[in-house]
Design a protein around this motif. Sequence first.
Motif, short mmCIF file in Angstrom:
data_model
loop_
_atom_site.label_atom_id
_atom_site.label_comp_id
_atom_site.label_asym_id
_atom_site.label_seq_id
_atom_site.Cartn_x
_atom_site.Cartn_y
_atom_site.Cartn_z
N MET A 64 0.83 -1.18 0.00
CA MET A 64 0.00 0.00 0.00
C MET A 64 0.87 1.24 0.00
O MET A 64 1.06 1.87 1.01
N GLU A 65 1.42 1.58 -1.11
CA GLU A 65 2.29 2.74 -1.18
C GLU A 65 1.50 3.96 -1.62
O GLU A 65 0.85 3.97 -2.64
N GLN A 66 1.53 5.01 -0.81
CA GLN A 66 0.86 6.26 -1.10
C GLN A 66 1.93 7.32 -1.36
O GLN A 66 3.03 7.23 -0.85
N THR A 67 1.58 8.32 -2.15
CA THR A 67 2.53 9.41 -2.39
C THR A 67 1.83 10.73 -2.19
O THR A 67 0.62 10.81 -2.14
N GLY A 68 2.60 11.80 -2.07
CA GLY A 68 2.04 13.13 -1.90
C GLY A 68 2.80 13.88 -0.83
O GLY A 68 3.63 13.33 -0.12
N ASP A 69 2.50 15.16 -0.70
CA ASP A 69 3.20 16.01 0.26
C ASP A 69 3.04 15.52 1.70
O ASP A 69 4.00 15.44 2.45
N ILE A 70 1.84 15.21 2.10
CA ILE A 70 1.58 14.79 3.48
C ILE A 70 2.08 13.38 3.71
O ILE A 70 2.73 13.08 4.72
N LEU A 71 1.81 12.49 2.80
CA LEU A 71 2.08 11.07 3.03
C LEU A 71 3.54 10.69 2.83
O LEU A 71 4.03 9.78 3.51
N GLY A 72 4.23 11.31 1.91
CA GLY A 72 5.63 10.99 1.68
C GLY A 72 5.88 9.51 1.44
O GLY A 72 6.91 8.97 1.84
N GLY A 73 4.94 8.82 0.81
CA GLY A 73 5.10 7.40 0.52
C GLY A 73 4.82 6.48 1.70
O GLY A 73 5.04 5.28 1.60
N LYS A 74 4.35 7.03 2.82
CA LYS A 74 4.11 6.23 4.02
C LYS A 74 2.64 5.80 4.10
O LYS A 74 1.75 6.52 3.65
N PRO A 75 2.38 4.64 4.71
CA PRO A 75 0.98 4.22 4.89
C PRO A 75 0.28 5.12 5.90
O PRO A 75 0.92 5.77 6.72
N TYR A 76 -1.03 5.16 5.81
CA TYR A 76 -1.83 5.96 6.73
C TYR A 76 -3.08 5.18 7.13
O TYR A 76 -3.45 4.21 6.49
N ALA A 77 -3.70 5.64 8.19
CA ALA A 77 -4.96 5.05 8.66
C ALA A 77 -5.86 6.19 9.12
O ALA A 77 -5.41 7.30 9.38
N MET A 78 -7.14 5.89 9.21
CA MET A 78 -8.11 6.86 9.72
C MET A 78 -8.53 6.46 11.13
O MET A 78 -8.71 5.28 11.43
N THR A 79 -8.69 7.47 11.99
CA THR A 79 -9.21 7.26 13.34
C THR A 79 -10.01 8.49 13.72
O THR A 79 -9.93 9.51 13.05
N CYS A 80 -10.79 8.41 14.78
CA CYS A 80 -11.66 9.52 15.18
C CYS A 80 -11.05 10.26 16.36
O CYS A 80 -10.87 9.68 17.43
N PHE A 81 -10.71 11.53 16.16
CA PHE A 81 -10.18 12.38 17.23
C PHE A 81 -11.01 13.64 17.45
O PHE A 81 -10.88 14.26 18.48
N HIS A 82 -11.82 14.06 16.48
CA HIS A 82 -12.46 15.38 16.54
C HIS A 82 -13.97 15.30 16.36
O HIS A 82 -14.48 14.42 15.69
N GLN A 83 -14.63 16.28 16.94
CA GLN A 83 -16.05 16.48 16.65
C GLN A 83 -16.24 17.90 16.17
O GLN A 83 -15.42 18.77 16.43
N THR A 84 -17.32 18.10 15.42
CA THR A 84 -17.63 19.44 14.92
C THR A 84 -18.13 20.31 16.06
O THR A 84 -18.47 19.83 17.13
N GLU A 85 -18.18 21.59 15.80
CA GLU A 85 -18.82 22.50 16.75
C GLU A 85 -20.30 22.15 16.83
O GLU A 85 -20.88 21.64 15.87
N GLU A 86 -20.91 22.44 17.96
CA GLU A 86 -22.34 22.18 18.10
C GLU A 86 -23.12 23.04 17.11
O GLU A 86 -22.86 24.23 16.96
N GLN A 87 -24.04 22.40 16.41
CA GLN A 87 -24.86 23.10 15.42
C GLN A 87 -26.04 23.78 16.12
O GLN A 87 -26.29 23.56 17.30
N THR A 88 -26.78 24.59 15.39
CA THR A 88 -27.90 25.32 15.99
C THR A 88 -28.97 24.37 16.55
O THR A 88 -29.66 24.72 17.50
N ASP A 89 -29.08 23.17 15.99
CA ASP A 89 -30.06 22.21 16.51
C ASP A 89 -29.50 21.36 17.65
O ASP A 89 -30.14 20.44 18.14
N GLY A 90 -28.25 21.67 18.09
CA GLY A 90 -27.64 20.94 19.19
C GLY A 90 -26.86 19.70 18.78
O GLY A 90 -26.22 19.07 19.61
N SER A 91 -26.90 19.34 17.50
CA SER A 91 -26.20 18.14 17.05
C SER A 91 -24.71 18.41 16.83
O SER A 91 -24.29 19.55 16.66
N VAL A 92 -23.94 17.35 16.87
CA VAL A 92 -22.52 17.41 16.53
C VAL A 92 -22.24 16.26 15.57
O VAL A 92 -22.99 15.29 15.51
N GLY A 93 -21.17 16.38 14.83
CA GLY A 93 -20.73 15.31 13.95
C GLY A 93 -19.30 14.95 14.31
O GLY A 93 -18.58 15.76 14.87
#
Length: 98
Positions: free
Chosen positions: A1-30
Amino acid sequence: MEQTGDILGGKPYAMTCFHQTEEQTDGSVGFIPCMVVAGQAGYYPMSGGDLQAAWIWGNSHEDCMKVCRKYNKDTLGLSEAEVRDILISAAIATAFEV
């Protein structure tokens, strides 16, 4: 799984959850997935920009993590152990960043 680009530099990456959106007017967050690159300090929230909306992958941390696990496995072809290794290597790089 070779990726390229400025951020990746040919290194593998993964996704994880660290952030939530600001509270919306209806009180929901994403919850926003973050890209973590192997051996690279920090992470990249998929919070959008001028031409792209934030990636909202659920209304709870658990929901977002479920989508992250599916994306890592189905799209990136990563095992849980490979994801763990990527996250640990980024955490180590962060800890020793000067």
